[in-house]
Write a protein that holds these residues in place. Structure first.
Motif, PDB file in Angstrom:
ATOM      1  N   ALA A 180      27.454 -52.147   9.286  1.00  0.00           N
ATOM      2  CA  ALA A 180      26.714 -52.906   8.268  1.00  0.00           C
ATOM      3  C   ALA A 180      26.664 -54.384   8.629  1.00  0.00           C
ATOM      4  O   ALA A 180      25.630 -55.048   8.472  1.00  0.00           O
ATOM      5  N   ALA A 181      27.783 -54.914   9.123  1.00  0.00           N
ATOM      6  CA  ALA A 181      27.821 -56.330   9.526  1.00  0.00           C
ATOM      7  C   ALA A 181      26.885 -56.589  10.694  1.00  0.00           C
ATOM      8  O   ALA A 181      26.204 -57.625  10.745  1.00  0.00           O
ATOM      9  N   GLY A 182      26.821 -55.639  11.641  1.00  0.00           N
ATOM     10  CA  GLY A 182      25.905 -55.791  12.772  1.00  0.00           C
ATOM     11  C   GLY A 182      24.456 -55.830  12.320  1.00  0.00           C
ATOM     12  O   GLY A 182      23.650 -56.611  12.831  1.00  0.00           O
ATOM     13  N   LEU A 185      21.725 -58.977  12.596  1.00  0.00           N
ATOM     14  CA  LEU A 185      20.401 -58.838  13.199  1.00  0.00           C
ATOM     15  C   LEU A 185      19.281 -59.204  12.229  1.00  0.00           C
ATOM     16  O   LEU A 185      18.229 -59.678  12.638  1.00  0.00           O
ATOM     17  N   ILE A 186      19.528 -58.986  10.936  1.00  0.00           N
ATOM     18  CA  ILE A 186      18.506 -59.325   9.941  1.00  0.00           C
ATOM     19  C   ILE A 186      18.460 -60.834   9.708  1.00  0.00           C
ATOM     20  O   ILE A 186      17.394 -61.467   9.734  1.00  0.00           O
ATOM     21  N   LEU A 187      19.619 -61.432   9.472  1.00  0.00           N
ATOM     22  CA  LEU A 187      19.681 -62.869   9.152  1.00  0.00           C
ATOM     23  C   LEU A 187      19.706 -63.747  10.395  1.00  0.00           C
ATOM     24  O   LEU A 187      19.387 -64.929  10.324  1.00  0.00           O
ATOM     25  N   ARG A 188      20.130 -63.202  11.506  1.00  0.00           N
ATOM     26  CA  ARG A 188      20.098 -63.877  12.810  1.00  0.00           C
ATOM     27  C   ARG A 188      20.721 -65.276  12.802  1.00  0.00           C
ATOM     28  O   ARG A 188      20.035 -66.273  13.069  1.00  0.00           O
ATOM     29  N   PRO A 189      22.003 -65.390  12.510  1.00  0.00           N
ATOM     30  CA  PRO A 189      22.650 -66.706  12.647  1.00  0.00           C
ATOM     31  C   PRO A 189      22.764 -67.135  14.105  1.00  0.00           C
ATOM     32  O   PRO A 189      22.985 -68.307  14.387  1.00  0.00           O
ATOM     33  N   PHE A 190      22.631 -66.180  15.029  1.00  0.00           N
ATOM     34  CA  PHE A 190      22.602 -66.492  16.458  1.00  0.00           C
ATOM     35  C   PHE A 190      21.837 -65.404  17.180  1.00  0.00           C
ATOM     36  O   PHE A 190      21.546 -64.339  16.625  1.00  0.00           O
ATOM     37  N   THR A 234      17.953 -60.035  20.970  1.00  0.00           N
ATOM     38  CA  THR A 234      19.160 -59.693  20.227  1.00  0.00           C
ATOM     39  C   THR A 234      19.063 -58.283  19.670  1.00  0.00           C
ATOM     40  O   THR A 234      20.055 -57.569  19.550  1.00  0.00           O
ATOM     41  N   LEU A 235      17.849 -57.842  19.308  1.00  0.00           N
ATOM     42  CA  LEU A 235      17.652 -56.535  18.690  1.00  0.00           C
ATOM     43  C   LEU A 235      17.651 -55.399  19.704  1.00  0.00           C
ATOM     44  O   LEU A 235      17.915 -54.257  19.344  1.00  0.00           O
ATOM     45  N   LEU A 236      17.347 -55.692  20.948  1.00  0.00           N
ATOM     46  CA  LEU A 236      17.129 -54.633  21.923  1.00  0.00           C
ATOM     47  C   LEU A 236      18.351 -53.738  22.143  1.00  0.00           C
ATOM     48  O   LEU A 236      18.207 -52.512  22.187  1.00  0.00           O
ATOM     49  N   PRO A 237      19.574 -54.287  22.304  1.00  0.00           N
ATOM     50  CA  PRO A 237      20.724 -53.386  22.476  1.00  0.00           C
ATOM     51  C   PRO A 237      20.911 -52.448  21.289  1.00  0.00           C
ATOM     52  O   PRO A 237      21.218 -51.259  21.470  1.00  0.00           O
ATOM     53  N   LEU A 238      20.739 -52.968  20.071  1.00  0.00           N
ATOM     54  CA  LEU A 238      20.902 -52.123  18.885  1.00  0.00           C
ATOM     55  C   LEU A 238      19.798 -51.075  18.801  1.00  0.00           C
ATOM     56  O   LEU A 238      20.053 -49.903  18.508  1.00  0.00           O
TER      57      LEU A 238
END
Length: 285
Positions: free
Chosen positions: A112-114, A118-123, A57-61
């Protein structure tokens, strides 16, 4: 005209050569930064070793941020080549950044939402979710949007602010889901027989999980039927096919046990006075 050009060159040749050198060097830095940014982004997205433990999930960002950082560093080098005071420029950029931030508050809120996503990772990538009304599989999370693929194959790019600002249902996270198979039987039928039919179906279905154990129950007394239910759990990969198969098998098993599945009915009572009124009204005058 030719003489004027010769005089101009003789007077400013050193300045022109120096400026040309700086322009060529700046262009070379821009081309190199573009190639480096592309290579860095590709390396992060396709990483197999250094970042293999990082949630994809983090890789694109991370790749987007790395690309922007390369361009920022290249910009600072170019400014330094042309003799720009970067310290005062940073102060100026800070003031301009405040004005731009106010003008682009919605865009910045998406960033900021993105970050919060990524921090809380709901999905994570590959999860099937319902995010603020958008139902689909998460394909990518970038700085501004979250990319979904719906069950009917549509591409949806939803702003991160909208995704983060509403409820998020993650159907994949827990690894299993509960199904509720409801069927109505006639008031004249035996409830115990109907519950036994559902219980036997649950015991014969290998895709249902033993824990939590399947349950059968009477859920409601309807207008035309007594509604009984099979409540059971299955892993995500088996969920929908099991639901479809059980709905078919429940119908066949209920009928095979001699029970009936009634349809909604209404009983109409006509009083004698009403019948007389209808008879009178139907006579020709």
């Amino acid at each position: 005209m030719k003489d004027k050009l010769i005089v101009f060159w003789q007077s400013h040749s050193e300045t022109i050569i120096t400026l040309g050198y700086k322009v060529v060097l700046a262009l070379a830095i821009l081309v190199a930064s573009a190639l480096i940014a592309r290579s860095v982004k590709k390396a992060i997205k396709n990483s197999k070793s250094p970042l293999k433990k990082v949630d994809e999930t983090l890789l694109p960002l991370l790749s987007s941020i790395a690309g922007y950082l390369v361009y920022i560093i290249a910009g600072l080098f170019i400014l330094d080549i042309f003799g720009v005071n970067t310290a005062s420029l940073i102060a100026l950029m800070g003031a301009a950044g405040l004005a731009i931030g106010l003008a682009l508050k919605n865009t910045l809120s998406n960033i900021a939402a993105g970050i919060m996503l990524l921090i809380l990772r709901p999905f994570k990538i590959g999860d099937f979710v319902d995010a603020s009304g958008t139902l689909g599989t998460v394909n990518e999370i970038n700085l501004f949007t979250t990319i979904f693929k719906t069950t009917d194959g549509l591409y949806i790019a939803s702003p991160n602010g909208k995704v983060w600002g509403g409820n998020i249902k993650n159907f994949t996270r827990n690894g299993k889901r509960r199904m509720d198979i409801v069927v109505g039987i006639s008031y004249a039928d035996s409830i115990d027989v109907g519950l036994n039919v559902l219980k036997e179906l649950a015991e014969s279905e290998s895709r249902l999980l033993a824990e939590p154990a399947p349950k059968v129950m009477v859920t409601s007394i309807g207008e035309s039927a007594v509604n009984i239910q099979l409540r059971a759990w299955a892993v995500n990969g088996d969920y929908w096919q099991t639901v479809w198969d059980l709905n078919k098998r429940v119908k066949e098993a209920i009928e095979g046990a001699g029970l009936s599945i009634p349809f909604p009915q209404r009983t109409l009572h006509i009083s004698e006075s009403m019948a007389s009124a209808v008879t009178v009204n139907t006579n020709p005058q």
